[in-house]
Design an enzyme around this catalytic site. Sequence first.
Site, short mmCIF file in Angstrom:
data_model
loop_
_atom_site.label_atom_id
_atom_site.label_comp_id
_atom_site.label_asym_id
_atom_site.label_seq_id
_atom_site.Cartn_x
_atom_site.Cartn_y
_atom_site.Cartn_z
N CYS A 1 -25.18 -14.05 -10.30
CA CYS A 1 -24.43 -15.41 -9.93
C CYS A 1 -23.54 -15.14 -8.67
CB CYS A 1 -23.76 -16.25 -11.17
SG CYS A 1 -22.90 -17.38 -10.69
N CYS B 1 -20.13 -16.81 -8.94
CA CYS B 1 -19.44 -16.04 -10.07
C CYS B 1 -18.72 -14.74 -9.52
CB CYS B 1 -20.19 -15.77 -11.35
SG CYS B 1 -21.17 -16.90 -12.05
#
Length: 357
Positions: free
Chosen positions: A259, A262
Amino acid sequence: MQTKNLLWITAALLLFTACGKKYTVTAECDASSNGKQAYIIDYTTEKPLDSTIVSDNKAIFEGETPEAKLCQFFVNSPSRESATFILESGNIVIDPETQMVSGTAQNDSLQSFNSTLRKTQEQFYTRYQALSKTTPDFKEKVEALQDEMMQSFGDVSARFIESMPGSCVATYALANWLPMLIGTENFDKAAAYITDNDLKYPMIKNSVKTNDRTKATQAGAMFTDFTIENGNLDGSAVSLSDYVGKGKYVLVDFWASWCGPCRAETPNLKEIYKQFGGDDFEIVSVAVWDKRDATLEAIKELALPWPQIIDAGQIPTDLYGINGIPQIMLFAPDGTIVARNLRGEEMKRLISLTLQK
């Protein structure tokens, strides 16, 4: 004589009805798909309804369907060609490359819906590009633009749902609209359109379930515990309650190695940890929707110094109604949820204000 006529009429009607259920689906395919298996997947069961072999750059399906169904065309080939369409009686044409579907009333309406959404998205993207990133209120303008775009998407979806109630087009519009609204007050307004038939579709049922869990885990609610077998770095079991509710503030970061957003939060988390980490504050990362080896490699690459819970799969995301990551939540010393959906500067400000009281 009258009886014979009635029997003949009945037989003719049955024959007409049976013929009316027949479909032909023709999908244009890439040359790399020739010789590969193509499928029609039923979105309600997520299982194949029909299959064929791609030949001469086409996948042709012929059969009967008792009712219209929202389906996915899919080719098991390197190109992974796919498209959403409505299986119903008639001649249906699919072009996976352009995502164009046509040939029957509902598929024409489905195409109109998707085209309207694409045009709306393009208009907002043009307006976004026109914004100057150097202006002090750039972030506020982007957020306002996003809110306006979401409202426009909702207006388009509601218009199609209301014009075709109970149709597969309405189901498709709902399935795309509901995930955007999870955790907001507008979800219930959209959910009012849901029919019993819509709930047969996992994508709609899951949105309702996720929204319910999101509402149950908003600020002010007590944390929901979970245990992950092999969730510690050493392979032992670990629970969220090993950290949360133990007398200190805990910032929990639900993330995954793949991600990008993230990873982008890592510098912010490190800055917070450097300033506040200690007896009164802790950070815990919980890896979801990820492979163990990939998570371990990312932890090492990013040099994350705080406790880790790995291999959590979808257990935490189901419990907390998380449909996108990163999801960063702050828990109070007693385990009460202080806030969720924390990111960037807003997250740093909240942590600073909370811990410096």
